[in-house]
Design an enzyme around this catalytic site. Structure first.
Site, PDB file in Angstrom:
ATOM      1  N   GLY A   1     -26.913 -13.456 -26.350  1.00 43.31           N
ATOM      2  CA  GLY A   1     -25.448 -13.559 -26.378  1.00 43.31           C
ATOM      3  C   GLY A   1     -24.755 -12.279 -25.955  1.00 43.31           C
TER       4      GLY A   1
ATOM      5  CB  CYS B   1     -31.666 -20.592 -25.484  1.00 40.69           C
ATOM      6  SG  CYS B   1     -30.551 -19.178 -25.500  1.00 40.69           S
ATOM      7  CG  ASN B   2     -26.544 -24.030 -27.485  1.00 39.09           C
ATOM      8  OD1 ASN B   2     -25.989 -25.081 -27.198  1.00 39.09           O
ATOM      9  ND2 ASN B   2     -27.369 -23.933 -28.506  1.00 39.09           N
ATOM     10  CB  THR B   3     -26.937 -17.814 -24.920  1.00 40.43           C
ATOM     11  OG1 THR B   3     -26.572 -17.941 -26.287  1.00 40.43           O
ATOM     12  CG2 THR B   3     -26.198 -16.656 -24.297  1.00 40.43           C
TER      13      THR B   3
ATOM     14  CB  CYS C   1     -26.213 -20.393 -31.540  1.00 47.42           C
ATOM     15  SG  CYS C   1     -27.602 -19.228 -31.619  1.00 47.42           S
ATOM     16  CB  THR C   2     -31.207 -23.292 -30.754  1.00 53.43           C
ATOM     17  OG1 THR C   2     -31.531 -22.049 -30.112  1.00 53.43           O
ATOM     18  CG2 THR C   2     -30.783 -24.312 -29.702  1.00 53.43           C
ATOM     19  CG  HIS C   3     -31.186 -17.959 -33.450  1.00 51.00           C
ATOM     20  ND1 HIS C   3     -31.395 -18.084 -32.097  1.00 51.00           N
ATOM     21  CD2 HIS C   3     -32.045 -16.996 -33.891  1.00 51.00           C
ATOM     22  CE1 HIS C   3     -32.320 -17.208 -31.727  1.00 51.00           C
ATOM     23  NE2 HIS C   3     -32.735 -16.541 -32.796  1.00 51.00           N
TER      24      HIS C   3
ATOM     25  CB  SER D   1     -33.321 -15.197 -27.172  1.00 53.41           C
ATOM     26  OG  SER D   1     -32.619 -15.798 -28.246  1.00 53.41           O
TER      27      SER D   1
HETATM   28  N1  DGL Z   1     -30.712 -19.312 -29.719  1.00 52.64           N
HETATM   29  C1  DGL Z   1     -29.773 -18.891 -28.788  1.00 52.64           C
HETATM   30  C2  DGL Z   1     -28.688 -19.860 -28.438  1.00 52.64           C
HETATM   31  O1  DGL Z   1     -28.873 -21.049 -28.650  1.00 52.64           O
HETATM   32  C3  DGL Z   1     -29.532 -17.470 -28.435  1.00 52.64           C
HETATM   33  C4  DGL Z   1     -29.315 -16.451 -29.470  1.00 52.64           C
HETATM   34  C5  DGL Z   1     -29.230 -15.092 -28.829  1.00 52.64           C
HETATM   35  O2  DGL Z   1     -30.275 -14.603 -28.377  1.00 52.64           O
HETATM   36  O3  DGL Z   1     -28.110 -14.529 -28.755  1.00 52.64           O
HETATM   37  O4  DGL Z   1     -27.676 -19.505 -27.931  1.00 52.64           O
END
Ligand code: DGL
Length: 268
Positions: free
Chosen positions: A42, A73-75, A183-185, A10
């Protein structure tokens, strides 16, 4: 001939995964697709999340002739993988929170999962915990504000440590010894997270494991550097969905090696 690896998120989070893949496959072409018009994922409703991701990814696979898609992206990975695999005839790799290794290394058997509100509420996540961390007490923390803070840090270089300390207060109070960055962020603000949580808490993410999975799925010719077409110019292209991106983000992308940075719009 080098193949194109399409990495999707995202926002800037997938860059943490792309960096791990590049360590193992430095001779591949990379395409980074981020749906920043709809960030944060999310907070998105499941149906809306799936439909938008599938349309966008399928469109870019067609345009770039990608050999593999990494949903970094985990979500999104908790819900879009079946629909995406049904539409594509190339491998699709998702991200799974590192619950299994966390349960294995935890001494106190008290672990935490820091992720988006979407990820912590999904059935997929609860199944993962039931399957791999049955012997642990698992605390779940869902927080979208941390996603924004990671975006902000990448765009401006600044991060509000006071706010971060406030947001992490429940994690500190949970008295865990391993925290999964689901979360990859969050690997993008790893040093700040570690600073607040202290050295007694081990932070785990799944970037390296995903990179190994990508290597194992790509055609042998693309894995073996000696077989690469090194005469061809390797390309790094980034595509975003918002009307525009900040100067800071563009500078970061250039710094990562992206030579094409452009907006993508889909027909539906
Ligand atoms: N980087 C994302 C993840 O791994 C999503 C963050 C988001 O857009 O809420 O979940």
């Amino acid at each position: 001939m080098s193949q194109t690896i399409l990495v999707f998120d995202s926002g800037i989070g997938g860059l943490s995964v792309l960096a791990e893949i590049r360590k193992l496959l430095p001779e591949s072409h990379y395409c980074y697709l981020f749906d920043n018009a709809r960030l944060p994922y999310g907070e998105l409703d499941e149906q809306e999340l799936v439909a938008g991701c599938v349309t966008l990814i399928v469109e870019l696979v067609t345009r770039t002739n990608a050999a593999i898609v990494v949903v970094a992206c985990n979500t999104a990975s908790t819900v879009v993988l079946p629909a995406l695999r049904a539409k594509l005839n190339i491998p699709v790799v998702g991200v799974v929170p590192a619950i299994k290794p966390a349960a294995l290394i935890s001494k106190s058997k008290r672990i935490g999962l820091l992720a988006t509100p979407g990820t912590v509420k999904r059935h997929y996540t609860h199944e993962l915990i039931g399957q791999f961390a049955d012997d642990c007490h698992v605390e779940l923390f869902g927080c979208s504000e941390l996603v924004w803070m990671a975006e902000q840090k990448v765009a401006t270089g600044a991060l509000d440590m006071h706010r971060l300390t406030d947001l992490l207060a429940p994690v500190v109070a949970a008295n865990i010894d391993v925290l999964v960055l689901g979360c990859t962020h969050f690997p993008m603000i790893r040093s700040e997270l570690q600073q607040v949580l202290g050295s007694n808490v081990t932070l785990l993410d799944s970037g390296e494991a995903i990179a190994k999975r990508v290597v194992s799925l790509l055609a042998p010719a693309s894995r073996n550097n000696e077989n690469q077409n090194t005469t061809g110019k390797l390309t790094m292209r980034a595509y975003y969905t918002k009307a525009e991106i900040s100067e800071g983000l563009a500078t970061t992308l250039v710094g990562c090696g992206f030579s094409t940075i452009e907006r993508i719009t889909t027909s539906n």
